[in-house]
Design an enzyme around this catalytic site. Structure first.
Site, mmCIF file in Angstrom:
data_model
loop_
_atom_site.group_PDB
_atom_site.id
_atom_site.type_symbol
_atom_site.label_atom_id
_atom_site.label_comp_id
_atom_site.label_asym_id
_atom_site.label_seq_id
_atom_site.Cartn_x
_atom_site.Cartn_y
_atom_site.Cartn_z
ATOM 1 N N ASP A 1 0.853 -1.188 0.000
ATOM 2 C CA ASP A 1 0.000 0.000 0.000
ATOM 3 C C ASP A 1 0.890 1.240 0.000
ATOM 4 O O ASP A 1 1.758 1.386 0.863
ATOM 5 C CB ASP A 1 -0.880 -0.005 1.252
ATOM 6 C CG ASP A 1 -2.010 1.011 1.176
ATOM 7 O OD1 ASP A 1 -1.793 2.112 0.619
ATOM 8 O OD2 ASP A 1 -3.111 0.717 1.680
ATOM 9 N N THR B 1 2.923 -11.099 -9.292
ATOM 10 C CA THR B 1 1.782 -11.190 -8.388
ATOM 11 C C THR B 1 0.518 -11.002 -9.221
ATOM 12 O O THR B 1 0.579 -10.611 -10.395
ATOM 13 C CB THR B 1 1.830 -10.092 -7.309
ATOM 14 O OG1 THR B 1 1.555 -8.823 -7.913
ATOM 15 C CG2 THR B 1 3.200 -10.044 -6.634
#
Length: 215
Positions: free
Chosen positions: A118, A193
């Site tokens: 984040d 990912t």
């Protein structure tokens, strides 16, 4: 990125406590006991849905890995994969990355992976960024002298911030790319990912670095 609540998550976790640690207090220096055999230990802080860490563990049976996430819903998705795969060199951990020095012993870990963390773009949230100095201090504590940190992000602002933060902390950069997917050498062993796969297809550049702490 916060995932939606998974109603089945808690039951799955409670039914598979051999694969996931939810009360890791007292595990400092003892993580190898949760694996089939003692091998170099690597952790991913913030494992998302688990594509990266499960593929990494499959490709590198000579290492042990811990997938770590603070979100129950996220770690449950990784657990769902692991229940099917039953990789002997992969364990899961439901815990906060801000508590690493309380979860792992000094010099217990060989490497740390930070993938698409984040960015916490607001200045007042700087201390929450996983490359803020307080986090770097914890990575330094748990890593062995020859341990390293690998970091990937599509967020240019976070990457630039991280470069400055690590440099100010005295870290040394071993590998660096501002466009990983177009770097033949560095991208050769790259495992994407879910997030990386999705956004790279939309044309987002992937920033990457590998760094270590000076002894």
């Amino acid at each position: 990125m916060r995932l939606r609540n998974k109603p089945w998550a808690k039951d799955m976790i409670n039914e598979n406590l051999d694969l996931i640690a939810v009360q890791p207090e007292g595990m400092q220096g003892k993580w190898q006991s949760r694996f089939a055999k003692e091998q170099p230990l690597f952790i991913e802080v913030g494992s998302g849905k688990g594509k990266f860490i499960t593929e990494l563990a499959q490709q590198n049976p000579q290492n042990n890995y811990i997938a770590m996430d603070v979100q129950e819903g996220a770690i449950a998705l990784v657990l769902k994969k692991q229940v099917e795969l039953r990789l002997p060199n992969l364990q899961l951990l439901l815990a906060n990355g801000a508590d690493l020095s309380e979860l792992f012993a000094e010099s217990e870990v060989d490497g740390v992976y930070l993938n698409f963390s984040d960015p916490w773009p607001k200045t007042r949230h700087e201390k929450r960024r996983l490359t803020y100095k307080s986090f770097l201090k914890q990575y330094q504590y748990i890593l062995k002298d020859d341990g390293y940190l690998r970091f990937k992000t599509d967020n240019q602002g976070l990457f630039e911030y991280s470069l400055i933060s690590m440099n100010n902390f005295g870290m040394k950069f071993d590998e660096l790319s501002l466009d990983l997917h177009n770097d033949e050498v560095m991208n050769a062993q790259n495992i994407e990912t879910e997030y990386e796969e999705k956004f790279s297809k939309k044309g987002f550049r992937i920033n990457y670095l590998k760094a270590h702490f000076e002894n």
